[in-house]
Write a protein that holds these residues in place. Sequence first.
Motif, short mmCIF file in Angstrom:
data_model
loop_
_atom_site.label_atom_id
_atom_site.label_comp_id
_atom_site.label_asym_id
_atom_site.label_seq_id
_atom_site.Cartn_x
_atom_site.Cartn_y
_atom_site.Cartn_z
N PRO A 1 42.92 52.00 47.67
CA PRO A 1 42.66 52.57 46.34
C PRO A 1 42.85 51.50 45.26
CG PRO A 1 44.04 54.04 47.64
CD PRO A 1 43.92 52.78 48.43
N GLY A 2 42.02 51.58 44.23
CA GLY A 2 42.03 50.55 43.19
C GLY A 2 40.84 49.64 43.30
N ALA A 3 40.31 49.46 44.51
CA ALA A 3 39.08 48.70 44.68
C ALA A 3 37.93 49.55 44.14
CB ALA A 3 38.84 48.37 46.14
N THR B 1 41.55 40.95 40.09
CA THR B 1 42.35 39.73 40.15
C THR B 1 41.63 38.54 39.52
OG1 THR B 1 41.54 39.20 42.37
CG2 THR B 1 43.57 40.48 42.21
N LEU B 2 40.30 38.50 39.64
CA LEU B 2 39.55 37.37 39.10
C LEU B 2 39.43 37.45 37.58
CD1 LEU B 2 36.64 37.10 41.71
CD2 LEU B 2 38.78 35.80 41.63
N GLY B 3 39.23 38.65 37.05
CA GLY B 3 39.06 38.81 35.60
C GLY B 3 40.21 38.23 34.79
N PRO B 4 41.47 38.59 35.11
CA PRO B 4 42.59 38.01 34.36
C PRO B 4 42.68 36.49 34.50
CG PRO B 4 43.29 39.99 35.52
CD PRO B 4 41.90 39.69 36.00
N GLU C 1 42.03 29.96 33.94
CA GLU C 1 42.26 29.36 35.26
C GLU C 1 40.96 29.20 36.04
OE1 GLU C 1 45.08 31.83 37.22
OE2 GLU C 1 46.62 31.59 35.68
N LEU C 2 39.89 29.85 35.59
CA LEU C 2 38.58 29.75 36.22
C LEU C 2 37.55 29.33 35.18
CD1 LEU C 2 38.60 33.08 38.28
CD2 LEU C 2 39.03 30.79 39.18
N LEU D 1 35.65 28.27 40.50
CA LEU D 1 34.79 29.45 40.59
C LEU D 1 35.55 30.61 41.21
CD1 LEU D 1 31.91 30.83 40.57
CD2 LEU D 1 31.67 29.91 42.90
N GLY D 2 35.52 31.76 40.54
CA GLY D 2 36.01 33.00 41.12
C GLY D 2 34.81 33.84 41.55
#
Length: 298
Positions: free
Chosen positions: A197-199, A131-134, A140-141, A95-96
Amino acid sequence: MDLRDLRYFETIAELQHLGRAAERLHRSQPALTSSIRRLEADCGAALFEKSGRGIRLTEAGRVLLKWARRMRFDVEDARRELGTLGAGLSGHVRLGIVPTAAQFLLPEVARQLLEEAPGVTLHTAVGLIDTLGPRLRAGELDLMVATLLSPEPGFRSHALAEDLIVVAASEHHEIHQVRPALRLADLDGHAWALQPPGAPTRDWLDHTFERHGLPRPHVQVETTMLLMLPALIARTRLLSFISRHHLQGPNRVPGLKEVPVLEAQMRRRLVVTSREDAFLSPAAQRLLDLFVSAAQTA
């Protein structure tokens, strides 16, 4: 095509460097070169071309990478489905989950799953959607609980909850003495604790200030540890931008108070997402169902 050659090909395509791929795969460079030559012979086209000190995929390589990933997913899913035959609610679930959902949704859902299925093991990766999406896309998830983004082919999402991100500060912060209803301009000049930044929440706040003709927030503390922010701002004179969940209900953080600024309220939807054609084990499916049920009764 040999499945091992395709696995090597995926790694080489990811790293865009034969030497680094050889290190990761614990194979010699000549062995990987032979693997690529076999695939190129099967495809009738070159798969890589030189790019500086590395290599990059050709158009044929990009096509093969898409199908190589799909074949790997199918083989892995077949193995996992065969492994669950007659096993019931058991096995391993990956789980992510974003930090807010990890704190406010996961504990009760995990309790229910483990009570129903003591044999299940649950691996959780807490992070942001970038990070979770890729990792979900790469197989991997099994599931991802995160913010709803633009619809993307190959994924299936179920709505969970709506989350409101608001400005907050220590209950002793002088900002609370300005006026009952504040304007965005009243926040100018104060120091903040924010994600980098990026979040998504940081970018939304920065752009909101800019749209109102104001300088971006002055960030004195920048951290990737989202769960640290509520406790930090409760003990400092910093403003922050956090979920309203931290400010109300049984999980509220003592000493925090919302700074009511209508223009600085970001509304987002949390969803649980899986790959559309991927096999979900009974345990993973049950975890998904528990997330949806928990959101409906919240």
